[in-house]
Design an enzyme around this catalytic site. Structure first.
Site, short mmCIF file in Angstrom:
data_model
loop_
_atom_site.label_atom_id
_atom_site.label_comp_id
_atom_site.label_asym_id
_atom_site.label_seq_id
_atom_site.Cartn_x
_atom_site.Cartn_y
_atom_site.Cartn_z
N ASP A 62 0.86 -1.18 0.00
CA ASP A 62 0.00 0.00 0.00
C ASP A 62 0.90 1.24 0.00
OD1 ASP A 62 -2.32 1.57 0.25
OD2 ASP A 62 -2.08 1.68 2.42
N THR A 95 -2.89 5.72 -4.19
CA THR A 95 -1.76 6.49 -3.64
C THR A 95 -0.48 6.23 -4.43
OG1 THR A 95 -1.50 4.68 -2.05
CG2 THR A 95 -2.64 6.63 -1.28
N THR A 96 -0.25 4.96 -4.78
CA THR A 96 0.96 4.63 -5.57
C THR A 96 0.90 5.32 -6.92
OG1 THR A 96 0.95 2.50 -4.45
CG2 THR A 96 2.40 2.71 -6.35
N ASP A 388 -8.93 0.59 1.72
CA ASP A 388 -8.84 1.17 0.36
C ASP A 388 -10.12 0.91 -0.42
OD1 ASP A 388 -6.35 1.95 1.05
OD2 ASP A 388 -5.26 0.69 -0.36
#
Length: 545
Positions: A62, A95-96, A388
């Site tokens: 994550d 997010t990545t 998520d």
């Protein structure tokens, strides 16, 4: 002033980097952060093991967790970590993606700076490209209804794929959709805090379950109390069931032994009266935010009331939402109307710990997902995946718009941006083209992480988008083919994409604007010196990790 005497403006323990040096250093820091998380992107992404100074281990892929756990010193790198945190807060996933795009935008900007394109022109070009991207995304987005549970499940499963919980993604998808749809308010908005994720290790991910109510990680205050209460009438108290102490410091002097007995009896009577008032209201379960006196526990047990003490404020609020009970701050005010209802309240052992389950609530506006996993690290990663997925399902219900995943949206954006670049005059055109190339980092990384030939895949994707005119073609990393992602059920909320690209663009613009870095070194026990301690060894990025 004497000739040749130096003018000292900054103290000697301050380092200063100017112009291209400052930009190069900041861009490098941003790119290193992006490279760190890049290998975790997509269904075939790898995990990172992070060990802190206490030896605690986190195993995750994550993006935001990795960046939060990494001890980063460099100020520019910290700014990029803020991108991931914002993405997590706003949409819960992607997010990545956001960080990888930011890193690639910085790389493209550096190429332009090397060609003597001024940073302000690059920034202007990026802003033009961002506006166009938002426009194109709205065009290619597809509407989805809030009650289309099948589609919402696909969105949840897309988010979970590639994380530790992947093998149970079908079941988790169902649970998450049920949980999110249960807490939608009348305005169609969702407060994600109303979905409590309780973690317990000891069994496989498949045992994860949804409780239509609340699970409290506490036990009954007294073993004489009933373990199970059906048709529960629940009282929520924000006051102690104890003898109240005086507001001011007071001393009571008792000289007569008989008066001492009277005093004790009076205290007992006060406690008994409190319990009688709870009993009179018809409550058979009590959740108390404060303490419960030992004697009061005895009276409650005799009355057959299950009581739990020192329940967290957030849990009391969730119980109120789930059962419909009012939170009472004075026991004297407790009436039957203030009580909440649940089909069953029971104390159950989970992984050796006693927990209170409040189940079978009629219309719960707060629910609990009991996340399970074989070990502590597995269950932590399952909880992150659930978190998520809750975010993306909530976004979809609120916005009602989705785009295809698997790099489909990015390829379409890159293709259309290149066409748009031809209409832009001046050097900004180069920045728009750079922006288009930067977006292709997502499908390229997906291919690389799956062990596929990235160039071949990019060429195939571009060709498919150009000939078919279909914005849904993306990369199926499992088959290594270019396929219609919507048919494969690989879809993401529009908000995840818009937010990721917007945050990435704004943070890279901010870093490009910096042309001067003035930093004081951290003062340590030894002589403050060396390579810019306060900035983690900015010269060689020594203190990055």
């Amino acid at each position: 002033m004497a000739a040749g005497q130096p003018v000292v403006v900054l103290p000697e323990n301050v380092k200063r980097y100017m112009g291209r040096d400052a930009q190069r250093m900041n861009i490098l820091a941003g790119r290193i952060i992006a490279e760190t998380v890049r290998s975790t992107l997509g269904p075939k992404g790898m995990d990172k093991m992070l060990v802190d100074d206490l030896g605690d281990i986190v195993v995750t892929n994550d993006g935001v967790t990795i960046l939060k756990e990494m001890s980063v010193e460099h100020p520019a790198a910290k700014m990029l970590i803020e991108v991931a945190k914002t993405q997590e807060k706003e949409v819960g996933d992607g997010t990545t993606t956001a960080v990888v795009i930011a890193g690639e935008l910085l790389r493209k900007a550096e190429e332009l700076l090397d060609q003597n394109v001024h940073p302000t022109i690059v920034i202007k070009g990026y802003q033009l490209a961002l506006e166009k991207v938002q426009e194109i995304l709205k065009e290619i987005a597809v509407d989805v209804k809030a009650d289309d549970k099948e589609m919402l499940k696909k969105i949840a499963m897309t988010s979970i794929t590639g994380k530790g919980a992947e093998k149970a993604k079908e079941k988790l998808g169902d649970i998450i959709v049920e949980a999110v749809t249960a807490v939608v308010d009348e305005n169609g908005k969702i407060d994600k805090d109303l979905i409590k994720v309780e973690k317990k290790e000891g069994t496989s991910v498949d045992e994860t379950e949804l409780i239509r109510g609340v699970v409290i990680d506490k036990e009954r205050v007294n073993p004489q109390m009933p373990k199970k209460v059906e048709n529960a009438k629940i009282a929520l108290l924000n006051c102690p069931i104890e003898v109240k102490e005086t507001e001011t410091d007071a001393k009571i002097s008792i000289t007569d032994p008989s008066k001492m007995m009277e005093f004790i009896e009076q205290e007992e009577k006060m406690l008994k009266d409190m319990v009688d008032e709870i009993k009179a209201s018809g409550a058979n379960v009590v959740f108390c935010q404060k303490g419960i006196d030992d004697l009061a526990q005895h009276y409650l047990a005799k009355a057959g009331i299950l009581a739990v003490r020192r329940v967290k404020k957030s849990d009391i609020e969730k119980l109120s939402k789930a059962t419909g009970a009012n939170i009472i701050t004075n026991i004297k005010d407790l009436t039957a109307e203030d009580l909440g209802e649940a089909g069953l309240v029971s104390e159950e052992k989970v992984a050796g710990d006693a927990m209170i389950f409040v189940k079978e609530c009629k219309h719960p506006k707060a629910v609990t997902i009991l996340a399970r996993g074989t070990t502590e690290h597995v269950v932590d990663e399952v909880a992150r995946a659930i978190d998520d997925a809750i975010g993306v399902v909530a976004c979809t219900i609120e916005d009602g718009k989705i785009v295809a995943g698997g790099g489909a949206a990015e390829i379409e954006l890159a293709m259309r941006l290149r066409d748009y670049a031809d209409t832009v005059s001046g050097r900004e055109q180069l920045a728009v083209r750079g922006f288009a190339d930067a977006l292709e980092v997502i499908p390229r990384t997906l291919a690389e992480n799956a062990g596929l030939d990235a160039i071949e895949m990019l060429v195939n994707l571009r060709a498919k988008h150009a000939t078919e005119g279909n914005a849904r073609y993306g990369l199926n990393v499992f088959s290594g083919e270019v396929e219609d992602m919507s048919e494969n059920g690989v879809v993401e909320p529009l908000r995840v994409k818009t937010q990721a690209i917007q945050s990435a663009t704004e943070s890279s613009e901010m870093l490009l604007r910096i042309d001067d870095v003035i930093a004081a070194e951290k003062l340590s026990g030894k002589e403050a010196g060396g390579d810019m301690g306060g900035m983690g060894g900015m010269g060689g990025m020594g203190g990055m990790m």
